[in-house]
Design a protein around this motif. Structure first.
Motif, PDB file in Angstrom:
ATOM      1  N   ALA A 273       1.130  -0.901   0.244  1.00 33.70           N
ATOM      2  CA  ALA A 273       0.124   0.119  -0.643  1.00 33.70           C
ATOM      3  C   ALA A 273       0.865   1.215   0.022  1.00 33.70           C
ATOM      4  N   ALA A 274       1.587   1.060   0.919  1.00 29.06           N
ATOM      5  CA  ALA A 274       2.789   2.481   0.468  1.00 29.06           C
ATOM      6  C   ALA A 274       2.799   2.347  -0.922  1.00 29.06           C
ATOM      7  N   ALA A 275       4.053   1.184  -1.080  1.00 30.94           N
ATOM      8  CA  ALA A 275       4.536   1.445  -2.377  1.00 30.94           C
ATOM      9  C   ALA A 275       3.977   1.867  -3.597  1.00 30.94           C
ATOM     10  N   LEU A 276       2.145   2.077  -3.581  1.00 28.96           N
ATOM     11  CA  LEU A 276       1.079   2.654  -4.499  1.00 28.96           C
ATOM     12  C   LEU A 276       1.262   3.828  -3.951  1.00 28.96           C
ATOM     13  N   ALA A 277       1.670   4.163  -2.753  1.00 30.88           N
ATOM     14  CA  ALA A 277       1.166   5.837  -2.380  1.00 30.88           C
ATOM     15  C   ALA A 277       2.295   6.273  -3.348  1.00 30.88           C
ATOM     16  N   VAL A 278       3.647   6.293  -2.616  1.00 29.35           N
ATOM     17  CA  VAL A 278       4.550   6.915  -3.057  1.00 29.35           C
ATOM     18  C   VAL A 278       4.757   6.693  -5.177  1.00 29.35           C
ATOM     19  N   THR A 279       4.363   5.898  -5.641  1.00 30.83           N
ATOM     20  CA  THR A 279       4.183   5.424  -6.371  1.00 30.83           C
ATOM     21  C   THR A 279       3.029   6.814  -7.547  1.00 30.83           C
ATOM     22  N   SER A 280       2.492   6.732  -7.052  1.00 32.62           N
ATOM     23  CA  SER A 280       1.526   7.957  -7.146  1.00 32.62           C
ATOM     24  C   SER A 280       2.006   8.722  -7.618  1.00 32.62           C
ATOM     25  N   VAL A 281       2.827   9.763  -6.362  1.00 35.05           N
ATOM     26  CA  VAL A 281       3.381  10.844  -6.293  1.00 35.05           C
ATOM     27  C   VAL A 281       4.624  10.470  -7.493  1.00 35.05           C
ATOM     28  N   LEU A 282       5.164  10.496  -7.615  1.00 37.14           N
ATOM     29  CA  LEU A 282       6.383   9.820  -8.513  1.00 37.14           C
ATOM     30  C   LEU A 282       5.791  10.104 -10.040  1.00 37.14           C
ATOM     31  N   VAL A 283       4.304   9.477 -10.076  1.00 34.88           N
ATOM     32  CA  VAL A 283       4.148   9.085 -11.591  1.00 34.88           C
ATOM     33  C   VAL A 283       3.312  10.844 -12.089  1.00 34.88           C
ATOM     34  N   VAL A 284       2.877  11.501 -10.575  1.00 40.78           N
ATOM     35  CA  VAL A 284       2.125  12.733 -11.062  1.00 40.78           C
ATOM     36  C   VAL A 284       3.043  13.866 -11.509  1.00 40.78           C
ATOM     37  N   ALA A 285       4.704  13.260 -10.255  1.00 44.92           N
ATOM     38  CA  ALA A 285       5.340  14.698 -10.353  1.00 44.92           C
ATOM     39  C   ALA A 285       5.907  14.345 -11.616  1.00 44.92           C
ATOM     40  N   ALA A 286       6.266  13.311 -12.081  1.00 42.68           N
ATOM     41  CA  ALA A 286       6.869  13.144 -13.798  1.00 42.68           C
ATOM     42  C   ALA A 286       6.315  13.918 -14.844  1.00 42.68           C
ATOM     43  N   VAL A 287       5.238  13.346 -15.145  1.00 42.54           N
ATOM     44  CA  VAL A 287       3.706  13.917 -15.650  1.00 42.54           C
ATOM     45  C   VAL A 287       3.563  15.365 -15.753  1.00 42.54           C
ATOM     46  N   GLN A 288       3.525  16.125 -14.418  1.00 40.26           N
ATOM     47  CA  GLN A 288       3.098  17.483 -14.515  1.00 40.26           C
ATOM     48  C   GLN A 288       3.759  18.299 -14.862  1.00 40.26           C
ATOM     49  N   ARG A 289       3.307  18.929 -15.186  1.00 41.65           N
ATOM     50  CA  ARG A 289       5.407  19.632 -15.985  1.00 41.65           C
ATOM     51  C   ARG A 289       4.699  21.285 -14.736  1.00 41.65           C
TER      52      ARG A 289
END
Length: 266
Positions: A19-35
Motif C-alpha cells: 500500500a505504501a509502494a502504491l502511494a509513493v509511486t502515485s506521487v512519482l508518476v504525477v510529479a513526472a507527468v505534470q509540467r
C-alpha cells in the motif's frame, strides 16, 4: 527429479508495504507527468523514487520463508536508495520556500552525502550486516556499525530544510505549502523508530510503512489541492517515456513469469 521449491510465500504482513509502494509511486508518476517547477519535481521524483525500491523490497523480504540470504540481499538493495530521501526532502523544502539559490551549496552537500551512503550501503555491510527474525516472523535488517548514520541522514536534512524554510518567510501563496510540508520531517523521524528494532530493541512488526503511506497521501493532497508544483499542464514527452518504461517492465515481468512456469513444469 524433485520439483524446485520457491522461497517466497504470500503473507498479508506484506500488504502494508505494498500500500505504501502504491502511494509513493502515485506521487512519482504525477510529479513526472505534470509540467511545473523543475526543482520541486526533481525533489519529489527523487524522494518517492528512493522509497519505491525500499517498499517493494521490504514486501518481498517479508514474503521470504526462512531464506535469510535472499532477505538480506533484498534489504540491502531496498535500503540503499533511501539514503536520498532526506536530501530530496531538503531540496523540496528549499525550493518551495524560495531558498534554493541561497543554500545551493548545502543542497550539493546533501546529495553528495546520499551518493556516498548509497555506495556504503550497497558495497559493504556497514549499514545492514544481516537479518534478524522479529516475533511476527518477519525477517528484518540487522543494524551494522553505521546504521545510526542512515537514520541521521533521513531525519537531519528534512529538519534542516524545514528550519531554513520557516526562517525564510515565504510569500503567502507558498506559506501554506511550507506548513503542510512541515509534517514530512516529523514522518521521517517516526519512520526511523524502526531503527531500534534493527538493534534488537523491542517491536514485533516494522511500522515505517505508515509514515511512507501518510507522506505519499500528503504530497498528493498538496499537488492537487495547492499550487505546490506550479503546474502548467501535462508533460507529454515525460508521459510517453513513462508509458514506454511501464510497458517494457510489464513485458519483462511476463517473460520472467512464463519462464519460471516452464521451469517448474519441467
Amino acid at each position: 527429479m524433485s520439483e524446485p521449491t520457491s522461497s517466497f510465500e504470500w503473507t498479508w504482513l506484506a500488504l502494508p508495504y505494498l500500500a505504501a509502494a502504491l502511494a509513493v509511486t502515485s506521487v512519482l508518476v504525477v510529479a513526472a507527468v505534470q509540467r511545473g517547477d523543475r526543482v520541486i519535481r526533481i525533489g519529489l521524483i527523487s524522494a518517492t523514487g528512493s522509497l519505491v525500491p525500499w517498499t517493494l523490497a521490504t514486501a518481498a523480504a517479508i514474503c521470504v520463508m526462512e531464506d535469510v540470504n535472499v532477505a538480506y540481499r533484498l534489504h540491502r538493495f531496498g535500503n540503499g536508495p533511501t539514503m536520498f530521501l532526506g536530501p530530496s526532502l531538503f531540496l523540496v523544502l528549499l525550493a518551495v520556500s524560495g531558498q534554493l539559490d541561497r543554500f545551493r551549496y548545502l543542497a550539493r552537500i546533501a546529495i553528495g552525502s546520499g551518493v556516498a551512503l548509497l555506495a556504503v550501503s550497497w558495497l559493504t555491510g556497514l549499514i545492514i550486516e544481516g537479518v534478524i527474525v522479529l516475533p511476527s516472523g518477519v525477517l528484518f535488517p540487522a543494524a551494522g556499525p553505521l546504521e545510526w548514520l542512515h537514520a541521521l541522514q533521513v531525519v537531519s536534512w528534512p529538519a534542516a530544510g524545514l528550519v531554513l524554510a520557516m526562517r525564510a518567510s515565504p510569500a503567502a501563496q507558498r506559506a501554506s505549502a511550507v506548513r503542510y510540508l512541515a509534517a514530512l520531517p516529523v514522518l521521517a523521524m517516526v519512520a526511523t523508530a524502526d531503527t531500534l528494532m534493527a538493534y534488537g530493541v523491542g517491536g514485533s512488526y516494522p511500522l515505517a510503512w505508515l509514515p511512507a503511506l501518510l507522506g505519499g497521501g500528503l504530497c498528493l493532497h498538496l499537488i492537487f489541492r495547492t499550487d505546490l508544483l506550479r503546474a502548467r499542464g501535462l508533460d507529454r514527452s515525460a508521459s510517453m517515456s513513462l508509458g514506454i518504461y511501464a510497458a517494457a517492465g510489464a513485458l519483462i515481468a511476463l517473460v520472467v513469469w512464463v519462464a519460471a512456469q516452464e521451469g517448474v513444469a519441467s
